[in-house]
Design an enzyme around this catalytic site. Structure first.
Site, PDB file in Angstrom:
ATOM      1  N   HIS A 140       0.833  -1.204   0.000  1.00  0.00           N
ATOM      2  CA  HIS A 140       0.000   0.000   0.000  1.00  0.00           C
ATOM      3  C   HIS A 140       0.869   1.257   0.000  1.00  0.00           C
ATOM      4  O   HIS A 140       1.893   1.289   0.671  1.00  0.00           O
ATOM      5  CB  HIS A 140      -0.840   0.058   1.281  1.00  0.00           C
ATOM      6  CG  HIS A 140      -2.040  -0.818   1.295  1.00  0.00           C
ATOM      7  ND1 HIS A 140      -2.010  -2.108   1.755  1.00  0.00           N
ATOM      8  CD2 HIS A 140      -3.317  -0.576   0.930  1.00  0.00           C
ATOM      9  CE1 HIS A 140      -3.235  -2.627   1.674  1.00  0.00           C
ATOM     10  NE2 HIS A 140      -4.040  -1.731   1.165  1.00  0.00           N
ATOM     11  N   ASN A 171       8.100  -4.291   3.395  1.00  0.00           N
ATOM     12  CA  ASN A 171       6.697  -3.908   3.558  1.00  0.00           C
ATOM     13  C   ASN A 171       6.221  -4.114   4.997  1.00  0.00           C
ATOM     14  O   ASN A 171       5.651  -3.209   5.614  1.00  0.00           O
ATOM     15  CB  ASN A 171       5.850  -4.739   2.587  1.00  0.00           C
ATOM     16  CG  ASN A 171       4.445  -4.210   2.405  1.00  0.00           C
ATOM     17  OD1 ASN A 171       4.056  -3.245   3.048  1.00  0.00           O
ATOM     18  ND2 ASN A 171       3.696  -4.848   1.530  1.00  0.00           N
TER      19      ASN A 171
END
Length: 362
Positions: A140, A171
């Site tokens: 994201h 991440n």
DNA sequence: CGGTTCAGTGAT
DNA sequence: ATCACTGAACCG
């Protein structure tokens, strides 16, 4: 859609800028071009060349069948705005406006899935199949955790227009802690403006600068070499606005590295990205976020305790709960009182659930 | 919090 | 056969 109080100042700024200038807006009061006959109204802000009527007339012939389009420059969502790169199948940048109120709330990931952005032309969008088995995770840019106040905002954050191929350890690790740090800033400052995105930077090889990057899947989604984050904090009471700009390699980054190692000047990022990020910000009233606030990410022990806490909360069986509790011992972590209480109450809750279940089967 | 993988199910 | 969806288990 944009009537929410906390969005108003930001969106007003956006709407007031280049986004909705058209040829008509710029020249109608100066020339006699009939906007009805002008079929390529949307042009970049810097269209001064078209103010010359002769050139404009010429452009009408040259662009007789319309100006080549890379799609809408700005795309609006409930809690973020982004620019999308149809060629790379990733965002160019994603901007958010964070307050204490929108990073907390009941929204969750359950039944929310990554999916192609329905607002992006199908042939230019990324698909889940591109990421599956690629070795890269779906990272994201506007994180799910920034959209806790609204299930709809969270759902939109899972559009692949908000996602880039990201190293899994990065991440869930360093980048995750950076996002947590940003959310934490809402406790200190009234609002945080964050702009995040991918970078593909050249590497030196044999005395030459080479741009090389992987593309994944049938859609050939571009894998960035780096990710950037621009973080601007502000409060009404403060004369200066702390700004931190970071360029982080898209690879595992351990706890031995500090965030400040990746801090760069805003101009440095703008130079490599080719994007002016905060064109209306008076840079004289900007201070250094890392000098003011420290830019300290969560340490290893606290980070591990944090997600063990999350796992305890989400446990659905005593077996699992006790396994998670065992991770504390394995990692030589000391639970605080809150965790012990959480464990005990969760255990009791699950005892009751499992007892009821066995009663039903009897 | 951030993710992946795999097995089972149901629809086309 | 293949895809979509869901839950369970897994990782740091």
């Amino acid at each position: 859609m944009f009537s929410k109080g906390f969005l108003t100042p930001f969106v007003t700024g956006v709407l007031g800028s280049a986004a909705f200038y058209t040829v008509f807006d710029k020249i109608s009061h100066k020339s006699r071009v009939d906007p009805e006959k002008f079929d390529f109204l949307k042009v970049p802000e810097d269209s001064s060349v078209l103010e010359d009527t002769k050139k404009l007339e010429q452009a009408r012939s040259i662009l007789k069948y319309g100006a080549p389009s890379q799609g809408p420059y700005l795309r609006f969502y409930e809690n973020h705005v982004l620019a999308y790169d149809q060629s790379k199948r990733t965002p160019i940048w994603v901007a958010e406006y964070l307050t204490k109120a929108n990073v907390e709330g009941p929204a969750n990931r359950k039944n929310v899935k990554f999916r192609p952005d329905p607002n992006v032309t199908v042939m230019y969008t990324a698909h889940n199949s591109d990421y599956l088995g690629s070795g890269w995770s779906r990272g994201h840019m506007s994180p799910a955790g920034d959209n806790k106040h609204s299930q709809e905002a969270m759902r939109e954050s899972f559009y692949l227009s908000n996602v880039v191929p990201q190293d899994l350890q990065n991440n869930g690790g360093f980048w995750n802690r950076l996002e947590m740090y940003c959310r934490d800033l809402t406790k200190t400052y009234q609002s945080i403006i964050i702009i995040s995105g991918p970078l593909i930077l050249p590497q030196e090889r044999n005395g030459k600068q080479i741009v090389e990057y992987e593309v994944i899947g049938k859609s050939q989604v571009s894998v960035p070499t780096h990710l950037f984050k621009v973080v601007l904090a502000e409060s009404d009471s403060m004369p200066t606005k702390p700004l931190g700009v970071f360029i982080v390699p898209n690879k595992p980054i351990g706890f031995e590295h500090s965030l400040t190692e990746f801090q760069v000047e805003l101009e440095e990022l703008e130079r490599v990205a080719g994007v002016t990020f905060l064109p209306k910000l008076d840079r004289k009233q900007v201070s250094d976020l890392c000098k003011v606030n420290g830019c300290k990410l969560m340490k290893k022990e606290k980070f591990q305790l944090y997600f063990i806490t999350r796992k305890i909360q989400s446990s659905r069986s005593i077996k699992h709960l006790d396994k998670v509790w065992g991770e504390l011992e394995e990692n030589k972590l000391q639970p605080d009182e809150y965790m012990v209480n959480l464990y005990n109450s969760k255990r009791e809750e699950l005892m009751n659930v499992e007892k009821d279940k066995s009663n039903v089967t009897k």
